[in-house]
Write an enzyme that holds these catalytic residues in place. Sequence first.
Site, short mmCIF file in Angstrom:
data_model
loop_
_atom_site.label_atom_id
_atom_site.label_comp_id
_atom_site.label_asym_id
_atom_site.label_seq_id
_atom_site.Cartn_x
_atom_site.Cartn_y
_atom_site.Cartn_z
N LYS B 96 -48.40 -56.21 24.86
CA LYS B 96 -49.42 -56.88 25.69
C LYS B 96 -48.91 -56.79 27.11
O LYS B 96 -47.97 -57.49 27.50
CB LYS B 96 -49.62 -58.34 25.26
CG LYS B 96 -50.59 -59.09 26.15
CD LYS B 96 -50.69 -60.57 25.81
CE LYS B 96 -51.41 -61.30 26.93
NZ LYS B 96 -51.48 -62.75 26.70
N GLY B 157 -54.51 -70.45 30.96
CA GLY B 157 -54.21 -71.88 30.85
C GLY B 157 -55.23 -72.81 31.47
O GLY B 157 -55.04 -74.02 31.45
N ALA B 184 -57.19 -65.11 27.51
CA ALA B 184 -56.94 -66.11 28.56
C ALA B 184 -58.20 -66.84 29.00
O ALA B 184 -59.28 -66.25 29.09
CB ALA B 184 -56.28 -65.49 29.78
N GLY B 185 -58.03 -68.12 29.25
CA GLY B 185 -59.10 -68.94 29.78
C GLY B 185 -59.95 -69.65 28.74
O GLY B 185 -60.76 -70.51 29.07
N ASN B 206 -53.96 -69.42 23.35
CA ASN B 206 -52.72 -70.14 23.06
C ASN B 206 -52.84 -71.62 23.43
O ASN B 206 -52.82 -72.51 22.59
CB ASN B 206 -51.56 -69.47 23.82
CG ASN B 206 -50.18 -70.00 23.44
OD1 ASN B 206 -49.18 -69.35 23.69
ND2 ASN B 206 -50.05 -71.17 22.84
#
Lengths: 89, 259
Positions: B96, B157, B184-185, B206
Site C-alpha cells: 500500500k 482519520g 481513508a475518510g 481503520n
Amino acid sequence: MLHLVRINLRIMVYRALSVRDLNVINLYINGKKEEVESERLIDLLTQKFCATDKFAVAVNEQFINRQSYSDFLLKEGDKLELVVPVQGG
Amino acid sequence: MWQLIDKEIDSRLFIGTALYPSPDIMCQSIKASGSQVVTVSLRRQNPVEAAGKDFWQLIQSMDVHLLPNTAGCQSVKEAVTTAQMARELFNTHWIKLEVIGDEYNLQPDPFALLEATKELVAQGFEVFPYCTDDLVLCEKLVEAGCRILMPWGAPIGTGKGLMNPYALRTLRERLNDVLLVVDAGIGAPSHAVQAMQLGYDAVLLNTAVAQASDPVKMAKAFNLAVSSGRLAYEAGVMPERDLAQPSTPVIGTPFWHQK
C-alpha cells in the site's frame, strides 16, 4: 619456502583484520549515534539485535537484504534503519 | 468470491490494525469484520525488545492476507526503500503505497506517488496506491502498471465519508477494468454502503472501527454494510427523481371523485 610465505601472509591478514576490528566506528542507528567495534553488519546485528529474526535493515536509505548481511561492511557515519512489524492503517 | 489481484477472497472490507484499545480487541474486531486483507506497517524499534515479534506472531495467527503500507514516507526514495523492507519483512510483494505531500491533511503527493509507483512496479511489486480522486492521476497510475487504485474518501482519520462522490463516480465509470477501493475518510457504515453502491470493489478503513466505543460491534456493522452496499450495487439502485410518484395503484382509489 612457499609454506613460510603462506604463514607470513596469514599473519599479515590476521593483523590487518585485528587492527581493523579495533577501530571504533560511529554510526547512527535509528537516528541515535552509537559506537561499534566491527565494521561487519552481521556482527552488529548478531551482537546487538539477536533477540528476534523479524526485522529489516536499510543503510543510508538503501535496503540491505538478508542475504547481504554477511558481506556488508559499515563505514564511519553510516545511518542504519532497523525496522520491525507494527500495526498500521 | 472475487478476485483481488492474485488472491480469491470473499470479503470486500480491508481493515487496519492500528489504534485499537488492545491487541485482543484488534483480533476480535478483525474477525468480526470478516476481512481477509489487513494492513500493517513497519517502524523503528530495537528488535531486542521483541515487540515487533509479538505483533508478528499475533497477526500471523489470524490467517489473513497482509498489505504492508509505507505510511509516513514523504519522498520517493523513502517510499521505495520502505517497500523493499516491507517485502522482506512481511514476505509479500503487495504494498500500500503512501507518499504524503501535505502533513496537515495527509494528502498524497501525486507526483512522487507516480514516480515511486513506476519504480516499484519495475521491481515486481503489486502497488496499491493511496491516491487522491483525480482522474488524470489515476489514469497515469494505471498506465504505470497499477491494477488497483485506492482513492481517498476524505483525509485519513477524519471520518468525513465521501467528500467528492462525483469524482469517485467518475473514476468508476472511466476505469472499468481497474479494481477500486475507497481508502481513508470512512467514518460510518453508511459511508461504506455509499462507496459500495458506487460500484467500488472494496473499502479500506481503520479508525472508524478501532476508535468506536465498541470496536468489535462496529466491525460487524461495517461487515454488514459492505455486503449490503455491494448487493445494492449488483441489484441496481433505482434512478433518483424530483417528482413524487405514488407506489400504490391510483386506479380504484376509494372515495375518489372526478372534478
